[in-house]
Write an enzyme that holds these catalytic residues in place. Structure first.
Site, mmCIF file in Angstrom:
data_model
loop_
_atom_site.group_PDB
_atom_site.id
_atom_site.type_symbol
_atom_site.label_atom_id
_atom_site.label_comp_id
_atom_site.label_asym_id
_atom_site.label_seq_id
_atom_site.Cartn_x
_atom_site.Cartn_y
_atom_site.Cartn_z
ATOM 1 N N ASN A 7 0.886 -1.171 0.000
ATOM 2 C CA ASN A 7 0.000 0.000 0.000
ATOM 3 C C ASN A 7 0.921 1.218 0.000
ATOM 4 O O ASN A 7 1.496 1.575 1.022
ATOM 5 C CB ASN A 7 -0.881 -0.035 1.252
ATOM 6 N N ARG A 92 -2.463 -2.295 -3.539
ATOM 7 C CA ARG A 92 -3.705 -1.553 -3.371
ATOM 8 C C ARG A 92 -3.661 -0.366 -4.327
ATOM 9 O O ARG A 92 -2.744 0.456 -4.263
ATOM 10 C CB ARG A 92 -3.822 -1.047 -1.935
ATOM 11 N N HIS A 181 -13.375 1.893 -0.468
ATOM 12 C CA HIS A 181 -13.368 0.822 0.552
ATOM 13 C C HIS A 181 -13.899 -0.496 -0.029
ATOM 14 O O HIS A 181 -14.347 -1.377 0.712
ATOM 15 C CB HIS A 181 -14.254 1.151 1.769
ATOM 16 N N ARG A 242 -14.143 14.583 7.487
ATOM 17 C CA ARG A 242 -14.918 14.910 6.271
ATOM 18 C C ARG A 242 -16.388 15.126 6.622
ATOM 19 O O ARG A 242 -16.938 14.409 7.457
ATOM 20 C CB ARG A 242 -14.823 13.769 5.253
ATOM 21 N N GLU A 385 -8.275 -5.896 4.677
ATOM 22 C CA GLU A 385 -8.095 -5.516 3.275
ATOM 23 C C GLU A 385 -6.834 -6.146 2.685
ATOM 24 O O GLU A 385 -6.809 -6.538 1.529
ATOM 25 C CB GLU A 385 -8.066 -3.994 3.156
#
Ligand code: ADP
Length: 399
Positions: A7, A92, A181, A242, A385
């Site tokens: 990643n 990723r 996601h 956010r 993940e």
């Protein structure tokens, strides 16, 4: 055999080495501050061995990958006899646009395709590409696979992914809902199917990923049919920093009223809003909960707003599915906070959700947290993940 999951950020490289067929993470590492004058730092855990923030020669990403490979094959944290035991890299990649709806083996054509999505994820895709190139240089001949955050959502029907804007904006500029996601939503859906012993293509769930960034997916017959994030990860529920869904006219209103530039308003909504902006306490949910308990009114209120914003999506998605097997909570908050799961479910009163006593116990482990008489079962399934990326990579390399 081993798959190394990568990643890659613009100045960081996170990796996990996963063994097959055990599907076990044998080492996890992070190299930060790559290419920075202050010098890069290496943190590694391999079983009960490891080190934290050690200086490392990583003036670029290729050197960082080489340093990671060296640490895995020699020294006190070595878990491999040779780099040749690594049979593939799984990367990723944040944005796959409309082009990529499944993992792919990376070749020149795929690199071009990922580059074409750069404008949709300018902070992430270019960094992901740097990681891919670094691995290609560090271990030539070992296949690289790209696994996209957006891929799981590519099954959304047009009625769910279109915005009612002039059609040219979709045709020419690819403006639509993509969702993020996806690797996590896919992992928990698949894990749930295995858990209840049902074929994946018969599973109907709403997956609720609640971390620093949060999103929900509506999954019908094992496929995503809607998701809360949009063109960017700003849309949907209230998150750590956010704002989530707002009146879109607010953007222009704030820019005019405050004399802000596009970049300034972008920062305001992505980095200075959400739990942090409203409470003034911070973006970490544990801090918000602690402040709310100490009667901080804004922290208490933003918690209610947060839970309500999530519950509205659960209600909407459950309402569109002809049948439902479960609502599944995952990620940092979803897995670890029984109290917050409870508040969210209290906002889903019409759905007949009853949490069970087990809800208080299940932290970070798989389990059903609803009562026997709950009209809709509720589960907690820890996301993974990296494992999903490794599985996707391994499956592709076997073909
Ligand atoms: P990401 O991968 O998006 O960075 P995570 O999935 O690790 O995020 O989730 C981070 C969030 O999970 C933080 O807001 C953190 O406060 C929250 N979290 C972790 N443990 C708990 C807990 N026990 N109770 C409440 N929130 C928690």
């Amino acid at each position: 055999m081993y798959i190394m999951v990568i990643n890659c950020g613009s100045s960081s490289l996170k990796f996990q080495l996963i063994s097959f067929p055990e599907e076990k993470a044998v080492a996890k590492g992070l190299i930060e501050r790559i290419g920075q004058d202050s010098g890069a730092q290496f943190t590694l855990t391999a079983g009960d061995k490891g080190f934290k923030k050690q200086p490392v020669d990583a003036s670029n990403h290729t050197k960082a990958v080489t340093a990671a490979l060296n640490a895995l094959t020699s020294g006190e944290c070595a878990v491999l006899e040779s780099k040749n035991e690594i049979k593939g890299f799984g990367h990723r990649v944040v944005h796959g646009g409309e082009k990529f709806c499944a993992p792919v083996i990376i070749d020149d054509e795929v690199i071009k395709g990922i580059e074409e999505c750069n404008e949709l994820a300018p902070l992430h895709n270019p960094a992901n590409l740097i990681g891919i190139e670094a691995c290609m240089k560090a271990l030539p001949g070992v296949p690289n696979v790209a696994v996209f955050d957006t891929a799981f959502h590519q099954t959304m029907p047009p009625k769910a992914f279109h915005y009612a804007l002039p059609y040219e904006l979709y045709e020419k500029d690819h403006i639509r809902r993509y969702g993020f996601h996806g690797t996590s939503h896919k992992y928990v859906t698949k894990t749930f199917a295995e858990l209840i012993n049902k074929p994946l293509d018969e599973v109907n769930v709403v997956t609720v990923h609640l971390g620093n960034g949060s999103s929900l997916a509506c999954v019908k017959d094992g496929k995503c049919v809607d998701t809360s994030m949009g063109l960017t990860p700003l849309a949907g529920v209230i998150m750590g920093t956010r704002c989530g869904d707002i009146d879109p006219a607010l953007v222009v209103y704030i820019m005019k009223k405050k004399g802000m530039s596009p970049d300034e308003v972008d920062t305001l909504m992505n980095k200075k809003s959400g739990l942090l902006g409203f409470s003034g306490v911070g973006s970490d949910m544990r801090d918000i909960e602690a402040a709310a308990k100490e009667n901080n009114e804004r922290a208490a209120l933003v918690l209610e707003m947060w839970a309500y914003s999530i519950a509205k999506y659960i209600n909407a998605y459950v309402g569109t599915l002809p049948k439902i097997d479960a609502v599944i909570f995952t990620a940092g908050i979803g897995e670890n906070s029984p109290g917050l799961r409870k508040i969210i479910c209290e906002n889903c009163a019409g759905m007949g959700i009853e949490l069970g006593g087990n809800n208080d116990n299940v932290r970070g482990e798989t389990g059903c947290v609803s009562a026997d008489n709950s009209r809709i079962p509720v589960y907690v399934i820890p996301t993974n993940e990296e494992l999903q990326i490794a599985q996707g990579t391994s499956a592709l390399l076997k073909q």
